[in-house]
Scaffold this active site. Structure first.
Site, mmCIF file in Angstrom:
data_model
loop_
_atom_site.group_PDB
_atom_site.id
_atom_site.type_symbol
_atom_site.label_atom_id
_atom_site.label_comp_id
_atom_site.label_asym_id
_atom_site.label_seq_id
_atom_site.Cartn_x
_atom_site.Cartn_y
_atom_site.Cartn_z
ATOM 1 N N LYS A 40 -19.741 14.920 -92.487
ATOM 2 C CA LYS A 40 -18.894 16.163 -91.976
ATOM 3 C C LYS A 40 -18.346 16.967 -93.189
ATOM 4 O O LYS A 40 -18.267 18.106 -93.235
ATOM 5 C CB LYS A 40 -17.673 15.298 -91.091
ATOM 6 C CG LYS A 40 -16.780 16.416 -90.599
ATOM 7 C CD LYS A 40 -15.283 15.555 -89.718
ATOM 8 C CE LYS A 40 -15.622 14.793 -88.720
ATOM 9 N NZ LYS A 40 -14.410 14.170 -88.274
ATOM 10 N N LEU A 147 -0.718 20.820 -80.035
ATOM 11 C CA LEU A 147 -1.874 21.771 -79.701
ATOM 12 C C LEU A 147 -2.688 21.479 -78.365
ATOM 13 O O LEU A 147 -2.652 20.316 -78.140
ATOM 14 C CB LEU A 147 -2.667 21.724 -80.859
ATOM 15 C CG LEU A 147 -2.348 21.811 -82.294
ATOM 16 C CD1 LEU A 147 -3.338 21.690 -83.251
ATOM 17 C CD2 LEU A 147 -1.465 23.143 -82.533
ATOM 18 N N GLU A 149 -6.476 21.920 -76.703
ATOM 19 C CA GLU A 149 -7.844 22.015 -76.977
ATOM 20 C C GLU A 149 -8.035 23.707 -76.357
ATOM 21 O O GLU A 149 -7.423 24.063 -75.354
ATOM 22 C CB GLU A 149 -8.762 21.366 -76.624
ATOM 23 C CG GLU A 149 -8.646 19.980 -77.312
ATOM 24 C CD GLU A 149 -9.757 18.934 -76.940
ATOM 25 O OE1 GLU A 149 -10.876 19.489 -76.659
ATOM 26 O OE2 GLU A 149 -9.516 17.727 -77.173
ATOM 27 N N CYS A 256 -6.336 13.352 -74.563
ATOM 28 C CA CYS A 256 -4.729 13.205 -74.745
ATOM 29 C C CYS A 256 -3.941 12.705 -73.623
ATOM 30 O O CYS A 256 -3.526 11.639 -73.691
ATOM 31 C CB CYS A 256 -4.079 14.552 -75.190
ATOM 32 S SG CYS A 256 -5.037 15.302 -76.681
#
Ligand code: UGA
Length: 429
Positions: A40, A147, A149, A256
């Site tokens: 990554k 936040l 998505e 979430c």
């Protein structure tokens, strides 16, 4: 006491970490972003962003001079005093949050008062206190993220509020975090660590409760002839209620809400408190994901051998994330009933091919609906509203649309010759 020249450390470059690192860079800060995943990090160094988050790849590219990606904690500690912890805390089998990645980060941190751990990962109340028992000299700040998505970059740059919980003796670090966020203009909530941790869990649990509440209202509307969209509109105009998160549908998903509602329920349970309301919120959501089956059966009879097209697979639009997505439960239930399931999602096809190997993936909504006995809107992608519905009617075996997000325009579908059924609304034909 924020030193403008001091880089910011970000530990864990998943979705939260990458958005956080990139947006701080966009604000003019140098950022050292650390991840243990070498592939990554190598990809990010080449400027490759694999997460589908609108605007993020562009910002990573335009801020590349201020963004450094590394696998070395030593380098990160040498460069940065504030370390934003953004590793994930997935649910365990018991429903508690898995804190092993957070612990692995803490273990690598020195026993010094020069560094501060700023916790962005969602952790149960009490985690901050436990970390400070292990590393009493390390400054600790809880700064939960809110936040969403799909709109994460915009949410970061325009927050409603920024919650900053300071551990004892960690005021210098909390002040530094406040300096970083103040230019963004959101209300700053300075508080203690335990309260900051609880604000995060309680906010997500409350929003999930709102969704399950409106979904139950929708289910009652179906037997009273009321239209839940009208009901939500009328309710939402009361400022004490507010219009958001009152969209009835086939349930909430994502990484979430399901995790955090269950984590809060377990957290309460672990201290001997039975959080009854959250049990209901979870159960309503599980059942809501399956309600489409009965709707289809009412129109089609047995689903054995019927072709059902799922429109949208991601847990919500503008993301390729399928964690806890309703499409997973729905496709399994449909196949369990003997249906043949085809599906189309504008961006989640790659993820879906692995997660749903027995579902036929189509490369367009039209292809998915070809010869189908019903189309089911699972995710409200904008392109579905813009389809040529009269033409699609000709391609389907039965002109039936079940709109799991109350997203399509019912009169348009009716005029095109469809039987249209939403959630909590009268059927039109
Ligand atoms: C959620 C919160 O909204 C963020 O504030 C929080 O930071 C984030 O979780 C997190 O803890 O990281 P997210 O999971 O990205 O964000 O998505 P939402 O936009 O909140 O939607 C969650 C689910 O609820 C989706 O499946 C959506 O379709 C569903 N939903 C949402 C409804 O069914 N009805 C609504 O009225 C709103």
């Amino acid at each position: 006491m924020n030193d403008e020249k001091q880089p910011i450390g970000v530990v864990g470059v998943g979705w939260v970490g990458l958005v956080t690192a990139t947006c701080f860079a966009e604000l003019g800060h140098r950022v050292i972003a650390l991840d243990i995943d070498e592939e990554k990090v190598a990809a990010l160094r080449r400027g490759e962003v694999t997460i589908h988050e609108p605007g993020l790849a562009e910002l990573v590219a335009s801020n590349s001079e201020r963004l450094e990606f590394t696998t070395s904690m030593e380098d990160t500690l040498a460069g940065a005093r504030l370390l934003f912890c953004c590793v994930d805390t997935p649910p365990t089998y018991s429903g508690d949050a898995d804190l092993s990645r957070v612990r692995a980060v803490v273990q690598q941190l020195p026993q010094d008062s020069q560094h501060a751990l700023v916790m962005k990962s969602t952790v149960p109340s009490g985690t901050g206190a436990a970390i400070r028992r292990d590393k009493p000299d390390l400054a600790y700040v809880s700064c939960p993220e809110f936040l969403r998505e799909g709109t994460a970059v915009d949410d970061f740059l325009h927050p409603d509020r920024v919650v900053i919980g300071a551990g004892e003796g960690s005021e210098w670090a909390a002040d530094a975090v406040e300096d970083l966020y103040r230019p963004l203009g959101g209300e700053i909530v300075r508080t203690d660590v335990a309260s900051a941790e609880m604000i995060k869990l309680a906010s997500n649990a409350f929003l999930a409760t709102k969704i399950s509440f409106i979904n139950e209202i929708a289910n009652v509307c179906e037997s009273t002839g009321a239209d839940v969209m009208e009901v939500a509109r009328g309710m939402g105009l009361d400022q004490r209620i507010g219009p958001s998160f009152l969209r009835a549908g086939v349930g909430y998903g994502g990484s979430c809400f399901p995790k955090d509602v269950s984590a809060l329920k377990q957290l309460a349970g672990n201290t001997g408190y039975h959080f009854q309301l959250l049990n209901a919120v979870i159960e309503v959501n599980e059942l809501q994901k399956r309600r489409v089956i009965a709707k289809l059966e009412r129109h089609l009879g047995s689903l054995v051998g019927k072709r059902i097209a799922l429109l949208g697979l991601a847990f919500k639009p503008d993301t390729d994330d399928m964690r806890e997505a309703t499409s997973l439960v729905l496709s399994a239930r449909l196949q369990g009933e003997g249906a043949v399931v085809t599906a189309y999602d504008p961006v989640a096809e790659g993820t879906a091919t692995t997660l749903l190997p027995t579902v036929e993936m189509a490369s367009s909504a039209a292809e998915a609906l070809d010869g189908a006995d019903a189309g089911v809107v699972v995710t409200e992608w904008q392109e579905f509203a813009e389809l040529d519905w009269p033409a699609l009617r000709e391609r389907m075996a039965t002109p039936l649309i079940v709109d799991g997000r109350n997203f399509l325009d019912a009169p348009t579908l009716r005029d095109a010759g469809f039987t249209y059924e939403g959630i909590g609304r009268p059927v039109t034909a």
